[in-house]
Design a protein around this motif. Structure first.
Motif, short mmCIF file in Angstrom:
data_model
loop_
_atom_site.label_atom_id
_atom_site.label_comp_id
_atom_site.label_asym_id
_atom_site.label_seq_id
_atom_site.Cartn_x
_atom_site.Cartn_y
_atom_site.Cartn_z
N ASN A 298 7.23 32.82 51.60
CA ASN A 298 8.93 33.60 52.26
C ASN A 298 9.39 33.23 53.70
O ASN A 298 10.15 33.96 53.27
N SER A 299 8.24 32.64 54.03
CA SER A 299 8.47 32.66 55.69
C SER A 299 8.18 31.33 56.73
O SER A 299 7.14 30.68 56.06
N PRO A 300 9.54 30.08 56.68
CA PRO A 300 8.85 29.48 57.23
C PRO A 300 7.75 29.18 59.09
O PRO A 300 7.26 28.94 58.89
N ALA A 301 8.36 30.27 59.36
CA ALA A 301 7.54 30.95 60.93
C ALA A 301 6.13 31.30 60.12
O ALA A 301 5.67 30.61 61.16
N ALA A 302 5.41 32.25 59.37
CA ALA A 302 4.33 32.15 58.71
C ALA A 302 3.79 30.66 58.22
O ALA A 302 2.90 30.93 58.47
N LYS A 303 4.41 30.56 57.53
CA LYS A 303 3.77 29.09 57.36
C LYS A 303 3.49 28.48 58.65
O LYS A 303 2.18 27.68 58.05
N GLU A 304 4.09 28.14 59.16
CA GLU A 304 3.74 27.61 60.81
C GLU A 304 2.51 27.55 61.57
O GLU A 304 1.55 26.52 61.54
N LEU A 305 2.53 29.18 61.33
CA LEU A 305 1.55 30.15 62.07
C LEU A 305 -0.39 29.50 60.96
O LEU A 305 -1.28 29.12 61.07
N PHE A 306 0.16 29.59 59.56
CA PHE A 306 -1.29 29.35 58.69
C PHE A 306 -1.75 27.79 58.74
O PHE A 306 -2.54 27.73 58.70
N GLU A 307 -0.63 27.33 59.00
CA GLU A 307 -0.96 25.39 58.89
C GLU A 307 -1.66 25.27 60.74
O GLU A 307 -2.45 24.50 60.42
N LYS A 308 -1.20 26.03 61.21
CA LYS A 308 -1.88 25.67 62.44
C LYS A 308 -3.31 26.33 62.36
O LYS A 308 -3.69 25.98 63.04
N ALA A 309 -3.58 28.02 61.92
CA ALA A 309 -5.02 27.89 61.81
C ALA A 309 -5.54 27.16 61.03
O ALA A 309 -7.16 26.92 61.86
N ASN A 310 -5.07 26.05 59.65
CA ASN A 310 -6.05 25.59 59.43
C ASN A 310 -6.51 24.19 60.25
O ASN A 310 -7.52 23.86 60.03
N GLU A 311 -5.40 24.06 61.29
CA GLU A 311 -6.18 22.66 62.27
C GLU A 311 -6.92 22.95 62.81
O GLU A 311 -8.00 22.62 62.69
N ILE A 312 -6.76 24.41 63.14
CA ILE A 312 -7.54 24.45 64.65
C ILE A 312 -8.88 25.30 64.05
O ILE A 312 -10.09 24.78 64.64
N LEU A 313 -9.13 25.89 62.65
CA LEU A 313 -10.57 25.61 61.89
C LEU A 313 -10.69 25.37 61.43
O LEU A 313 -12.58 25.41 61.46
N GLY A 314 -10.22 23.87 61.08
CA GLY A 314 -11.04 22.37 60.25
C GLY A 314 -11.25 22.88 58.71
O GLY A 314 -11.46 22.06 58.27
#
Length: 291
Positions: free
Chosen positions: A24-40
């Protein structure tokens, strides 16, 4: 009238956590996807669609709770006057008050989880919840036991979690029941968190923390190791390092926040455990949660 934000620790996770935020939140989605990248790896898949077993792994649990809490806090329009977090939750609190960036906070939580998992595997150990005894009684009985066994979490009056070797916990549970504890309940955890048995993890995390930039926070954080309000980045770092082998002084933290004018507590993240503990310290204070 001061507003306190508080953040939960390990054990609050549940399958589906953070999913509606992501959708429901594009800003939240962006942070979650950034986390996926950082964690690998795609931690979002495990959070939203995984199993309880997936989420129970320390290396997944800790970043999952951190992400849920921090991204929720970022979605709020209000700012706290003070913050605190229970164990792992202290990292969420430090992002909420600006001492740590989102990215650095996640990297540290990931490093902490891996270091703790390694320490648990090297030293089989456990924890137990003790209900219905005064803190001093528990402390005195533990001091008489030869094995490593210490108070790990002062959760609220009449509730302490102890941490130590398998034998130490077994002996302590017997002695504490004999002394009148209502319950002495072994916990399903990976190891003896907040005890000297976490020393290898403390050393590993210390290195990561010392190489991370901490900023001047927007409000004080009441830290686990001493329950005191701290705003100095260097002191915050030292206390964060010591936290892995020291007790979580949650009862004292809530008492000090109340004494310093906290009129409401908002629990941000999965579950509602902290609201219950806060109510045991003060029935008068206003509590709420957002997850």
């Amino acid at each position: 009238m001061k507003k306190a934000f508080v953040f939960p620790g390990q054990g609050a996770q549940f399958v589906g956590m953070g999913k509606s935020l992501y959708e429901n939140s594009p800003a939240a989605k962006e942070l979650f996807e950034k986390a996926n990248e950082i964690l690998g790896f795609r931690i979002t898949d495990l959070m939203f669609e995984g199993t309880d077993e997936d989420l129970k792994q320390t290396k997944v649990t800790q970043p999952a709770i951190f992400l849920h809490s921090v991204i929720l806090a970022k979605s709020l329009n209000e700012k706290p006057d003070m913050v605190a977090g229970h164990s792992l939750g202290e990292f969420s609190a430090l992002v909420a008050n600006g001492a740590l960036s989102f990215e650095d906070g996640l990297r540290l939580v990931h490093a902490r989880a891996l270091a703790m998992q390694k320490a648990c595997e090297a030293n089989p150990s456990t924890m137990a919840a003790i209900l219905g005894l005064p803190d001093a009684t528990v402390e005195n009985i533990l001091a008489e036991i030869d094995d490593i066994v210490v108070p790990a979490n002062y959760n609220c009056p009449g509730q302490i979690v102890i941490s130590g070797t398998m034998q130490g916990i077994a002996t302590a549970c017997e002695k504490l029941k004999a002394a009148g504890a209502k319950r002495a309940l072994p916990l399903k955890v990976g190891g003896a968190f907040h005890s000297p048995l976490m020393e290898p993890a403390r050393k590993e995390l210390a290195d990561a923390i010392m190489h991370t930039h901490f900023s001047q926070p927007s409000c004080p954080v009441y830290q686990n190791v001493n329950a005191q309000p701290v705003s100095d980045p260097e002191v915050i770092k030292k206390n964060l390092i010591d936290q892995l082998t020291a007790s979580v002084r949650w009862t004292q933290t809530v008492q000090n926040m109340l004494a310093d004018g906290a009129s409401s507590f908002l629990e941000i993240g999965p579950g509602n455990v902290l609201q219950g503990l806060i109510k045991k310290v003060s029935t008068e204070v206003e509590t709420a949660g957002i997850q």
